[in-house]
Scaffold this active site. Structure first.
Site, short mmCIF file in Angstrom:
data_model
loop_
_atom_site.label_atom_id
_atom_site.label_comp_id
_atom_site.label_asym_id
_atom_site.label_seq_id
_atom_site.Cartn_x
_atom_site.Cartn_y
_atom_site.Cartn_z
N THR A 339 -88.37 -30.44 -14.51
CA THR A 339 -87.81 -30.56 -15.85
C THR A 339 -87.88 -32.00 -16.30
O THR A 339 -87.64 -32.92 -15.50
CB THR A 339 -86.34 -30.05 -15.89
OG1 THR A 339 -85.82 -30.22 -17.21
CG2 THR A 339 -85.46 -30.80 -14.91
N HIS A 391 -78.65 -27.49 -0.02
CA HIS A 391 -78.39 -28.12 1.27
C HIS A 391 -78.30 -27.09 2.40
O HIS A 391 -78.33 -27.45 3.58
CB HIS A 391 -77.08 -28.92 1.20
CG HIS A 391 -77.08 -30.13 2.06
ND1 HIS A 391 -78.00 -30.35 3.07
CD2 HIS A 391 -76.26 -31.22 2.09
CE1 HIS A 391 -77.75 -31.50 3.67
NE2 HIS A 391 -76.69 -32.05 3.11
#
Length: 420
Positions: A339, A391
């Site tokens: 983006t 994560h």
């Protein structure tokens, strides 16, 4: 004979849509392949064309939710030719009498055609709801910015324009001979309620899902854009002449991401239940802002494309979005997303994951800043970049090294060609 108008299928996962706008009105003659209405789903906005010449009959009004395959209107093909055919010319033409000198003839002014966004529109190009609202409120339609397909003005555009007029300061009153002091009136507090579009609802749900169902973390770095800008300046004309497309910075970042993803496959993988699904291909989604909301078309097999191939794919998608031709298949299957908030002036941001993907790269604006190079302070065009990652599957070491790899490739573009 009447031909039914049905809501077309736009993908297996889409079961209903909103009939956003009728481009043509009830009883109007339409031509085959001419757009007649617009539907909105939770992913795309689509114009639907007439399947035959005939007279339009509207059965479902704007704003209603309809199922895929539902009948929303019909086209009567009987008598359409007679309505479309021009009236026959009289065999004998009579000459109009010349006006007398006392009463000179004055030609009637032609009806004005509003020009919106550089495009002239006929009155019939607006939906019935827009025409009714304009007639009731006496709004100058030429001053309204259209956000509908092809730049058409929607009912929401007219309401927003009226709201901006109500909040604008009034013009100063002309002085009078004996002005009387007027008591200050409290400003009127006005609110406008608008239903969320399906696309906006989908965006909200996906963002909330990413925040709630992933262990998202973001790491940052900055990139010296000097080499990439130099290469772009030196070869942009030859590149444009050979490939008929401009050389932008997005192709540098797509190629750099592909190379980094091949070295860190976890960032190109998904979590499904208790398993990790690795992808041996690289489908890169490019986030593009549109009047309806953010859409992420997918550049498939970006690892097989050249710089020109990447730029052409982006240009094609931008044209599809502008012309409302984006299909559901164009938005599915990405394994990683990029983006670019820099096109809007963003200096730094934290992008949110596009689930179920495990990584998203945020680009930002290029800004000249003092940096230290070989123990000297120099001015360089720098860009902050941000990598958000899940994560649960990606460790900090891999994420930081991944972003450093992108930095190395963009700062030394020859590495992208040598694949080292």
């Amino acid at each position: 004979m009447e031909l039914e108008i049905k809501v077309p299928s736009v993908g297996e996962s889409v079961q209903e849509a909103i009939l956003a706008q009728w481009i043509r009105q009830d009883g109007e003659v339409v031509k085959k392949d001419e757009p007649i209405f617009v539907i909105e789903t939770d992913k795309i906005t689509l114009e639907v064309n007439a399947e035959a010449d005939g007279v339009l009959k509207i059965l479902v009004q704007e704003g209603e939710t309809v199922a895929i395959g539902a009948v929303v209107g019909a086209i009567s093909t009987e008598g359409a030719a007679a309505q479309v055919a021009p009236a026959p010319k009289p065999e004998v033409e009579t000459q109009a009498p010349e006006p007398s000198p006392e009463t000179p003839s004055v030609p009637e002014p032609a009806p004005e055609t509003p020009e919106i966004g550089g495009v002239s529109w006929d009155v019939k190009d607006f939906s019935p709801s827009v025409r009714r609202l304009v007639a009731q409120t006496d709004v100058d339609i030429s001053k309204v910015t259209g956000t509908g397909p092809g730049g058409r003005v929607t009912k929401g555009d007219v309401l927003l324009y009226r709201e901006s007029l109500s909040t604008a300061p009034p013009p100063p009153a002309a002085p009078t001979a004996s002005p009387a002091p007027a008591a200050p009136s409290a400003p009127e507090e006005e609110t406008v309620r608008k239903a969320m579009t399906p696309i906006r609802k989908r965006i909200a749900a996906r963002l909330l899902e990413a925040k709630q169902n992933t262990a998202m973390l973001t790491t940052f770095n900055d990139i010296d854009m000097s080499r990439a800008m130099d290469i772009r300046t030196r070869y942009k004309e030859a590149f444009k002449k050979k490939h008929d497309v401009s050389l932008g910075f997005m192709s540098f970042f797509v190629k750099a991401c592909v190379q980094a993803l091949s070295e860190f496959p976890e960032i190109n993988a998904f979590i499904e239940g208790d398993e990790v699904v690795y992808h041996n291909y690289h489908h890169v989604g490019i986030a593009v802002g549109s009047p309806k909301g953010l859409v992420v078309p997918v550049i498939r097999h970006a690892d097989r494309l050249s710089f020109a191939g990447v730029e052409k794919a982006i240009v094609d998608y931008v044209a599809k979005i502008r012309e409302n031709r984006l299909e559901l298949a164009d938005l599915e299957g990405a394994t990683f997303t990029i983006t670019n908030g820099g096109v809007f002036g963003s200096l730094l941001s934290t992008p949110i994951l596009n689930t179920p993907q495990s990584g998203i790269l945020g680009m930002h604006r290029i800004e000249k800043r003092p940096v230290v190079v070989a123990d000297e302070i120099v001015i360089r065009p720098m860009m902050y970049v941000a990598l958000s990652y899940d994560h649960r599957i990606v460790d900090g070491r891999e994420a930081v090294t991944f972003l450093k790899r992108i930095k190395e490739c963009v700062e030394n573009p020859e590495r992208l060609l040598m694949e080292v």
